[in-house]
Enzyme design. Structure first.
Site, mmCIF file in Angstrom:
data_model
loop_
_atom_site.group_PDB
_atom_site.id
_atom_site.type_symbol
_atom_site.label_atom_id
_atom_site.label_comp_id
_atom_site.label_asym_id
_atom_site.label_seq_id
_atom_site.Cartn_x
_atom_site.Cartn_y
_atom_site.Cartn_z
ATOM 1 N N SER A 1 0.824 -1.201 0.000
ATOM 2 C CA SER A 1 0.000 0.000 0.000
ATOM 3 C C SER A 1 0.869 1.266 0.000
ATOM 4 C CB SER A 1 -0.941 -0.041 1.202
ATOM 5 O OG SER A 1 -1.967 0.900 1.079
ATOM 6 N N ASP B 1 -8.341 -6.449 -4.901
ATOM 7 C CA ASP B 1 -8.078 -5.138 -4.290
ATOM 8 C C ASP B 1 -8.797 -4.048 -5.080
ATOM 9 O OD1 ASP B 1 -7.053 -3.054 -2.831
ATOM 10 O OD2 ASP B 1 -5.024 -3.212 -3.625
ATOM 11 N N HIS C 1 -6.144 -6.530 -0.923
ATOM 12 C CA HIS C 1 -5.058 -5.576 -0.717
ATOM 13 C C HIS C 1 -3.914 -6.186 0.091
ATOM 14 C CE1 HIS C 1 -3.591 -1.458 -0.768
ATOM 15 N NE2 HIS C 1 -3.416 -1.472 0.537
#
Length: 453
Positions: free
Chosen positions: A168, A372, A432
């Site tokens: 991320s 994601d 994610h």
């Protein structure tokens, strides 16, 4: 073969004894290089009033000494998400949040270094509010201070292949950190065997992610025509703000885009589209009265990284184990301020930094979870196509190949494409947090990236 088996058996017995005698408790002192299954942790003052915490696990492969395996540093997202907490106990560390062994821990094939960065994240802390990092340059320079201290102190890792893995916003930080580390090594300022960086579901080009949200959700039957038009409309507003260099405004508009998506998808989860978002908890720090749109963003993108169970673990048994945490420093207590301090830097792209890494010959891996949304694969592919790397056309001409976690199974777990020092992994059935969703595939990918398969 007999000698190798005997050596492996000896190491297994040593590992069993160390576990039996409780020698894995860790300490602030350096562990002897010949010992396996050990831990170390400490603080580094990276700037005046800014203190960064790190936690090291030596690899515990029963048949290999840690010096025969790579060292992996894991960087969490947010900004404000804790590597020592979430990355460690929810993704790749030796134990889960119930303190039970994780079958897919990366510690089997690498030593692991978790760092709480930027300062204020996790157990890292600042003494004054003006010590929070406000941009990527500060984040990277702080990490250079920490890495120099770490490798000077742990000389046994100076020749071990060193990789940075990230997730991320941690990917955006990892890109900047990797470039500065490469320069520091070239200048002789830091001694380490930097071997590559892996950018997982990374916030490399925020606008490419935002622009792809509508088409991705529409293709997955999570938006109708009207919803697609609304999401695309707010995404265009974000693009205009970025084109004008209005990054604070772009961050605010990004938050509005997420609200539009939630309303049109009945609360889709930005981290895995097959699940539904849960209401954000109240932030009990007084910040609800400050810049409410940003606070809501912080609740969604940082608070989920420090849920109640993890927070209780980190501020209870783990804090007691570590012993060196200041009394007034609670795990995650400054995370909201970390997020808010990076407001202007949040939407800035770092594609040019990835280009510099590739042209310098640094091994760059991009990987992304199929499910994601916040950093969907379509957005990753979009910024990848805009690289200026001279070899990009040859990379694009290649066809990906399928990967299987189980050689006997026909089920495809991922796809991969590699050319020279650039690789891309498409991880199937993962959101994610790839290691949380597909632990076996994530471990296999790590071994491939670190040239162990």
């Amino acid at each position: 073969m007999v000698l190798a088996w005997r050596m492996c058996s000896v190491r297994l017995w040593r590992l069993f004894l160390s576990l039996l005698l409780g020698l894995n408790a860790g300490s602030t002192a350096d562990w002897p290089a010949e010992e396996e299954g050990k831990e170390a942790w400490d603080y580094v003052t990276v700037r005046k009033d800014a203190h960064m915490f790190w936690w090291l696990y030596y690899a515990t492969n029963p048949c290999k000494n840690f010096s025969e395996l790579p060292l992996v540093m894991w960087l969490q997202g947010g900004p404000g998400g804790s590597s020592t907490g979430f990355g460690n106990f929810e993704e790749i560390g030796p134990l889960d949040t119930q303190l039970k062994p994780r079958n897919t821990t990366w510690l089997q094939w690498a030593s692991l270094l978790f760092v709480d960065n930027p300062v204020g994240t996790g157990f890292s802390y600042v003494n004054t509010t003006d010590a929070y990092a406000k941009d990527l340059a500060t984040v990277a320079s702080d990490m250079m201070v920490l890495l120099k201290s770490f490798f000077d102190r742990h000389k046994e890792f100076q020749t071990v292949p060193f990789y940075i893995f990230s997730e991320s916003y941690g990917g955006k930080m990892a890109a900047g950190i990797s470039l500065e580390l490469y320069k520091a090594i070239q200048q002789g300022a830091i001694r380490c065997n930097f071997s590559g960086v892996a950018l997982g579901d990374s916030w490399i080009s925020p606008i490419d992610s935002v622009l792809s949200w509508g088409p991705y959700l529409y293709s997955m039957s999570l938006l109708d025509d009207k919803g697609l038009a609304e999401v695309s409309g707010i995404a265009e507003q974000v693009l205009k703000a970025i084109d004008k260099g209005l990054y604070k405004e772009a961050t605010q508009l990004w938050g509005k885009a997420e609200v539009v998506i939630e309303k049109n998808t009945d609360g889709v989860n930005f981290y895995n589209i097959l699940t539904k978002s849960t209401p954000s908890p109240a932030m009990g720090s007084g910040l609800e009265f400050l810049r409410s749109p940003l606070v809501r963003l912080c609740q969604r993108h940082v608070r989920h990284l420090q849920g109640d169970a993890l927070s209780q673990l980190m501020n209870g048994p783990i804090r007691k184990k570590l012993k060196i945490i200041p009394e007034d420093c609670s795990w995650g207590g400054q995370a909201s301020y970390v997020f808010l301090s990076m407001e202007e830097d949040f939407m800035k792209p770092v594609i040019s930094i990835v280009d510099e890494l590739l042209e310098a010959g640094v091994n760059v891996t991009v990987y992304n979870g199929q499910l994601d949304l916040i950093v969907d694969t379509m957005g990753q592919e979009a910024w990848l196509r805009r690289l200026k790397w001279p070899q990009l056309s040859k990379f694009n001409q290649l066809k990906w190949k399928a990967l299987h976690t189980n050689p006997k199974s026909s089920e495809t777990s991922a796809f991969v494409k590699s050319y020279e020092n650039l690789s891309f992994y498409w991880i199937l059935r993962a959101g994610h947090m790839v290691p949380s969703d597909q632990g076996e595939m994530a471990l296999k990918m790590m071994r491939l990236v670190t040239e162990q398969e």
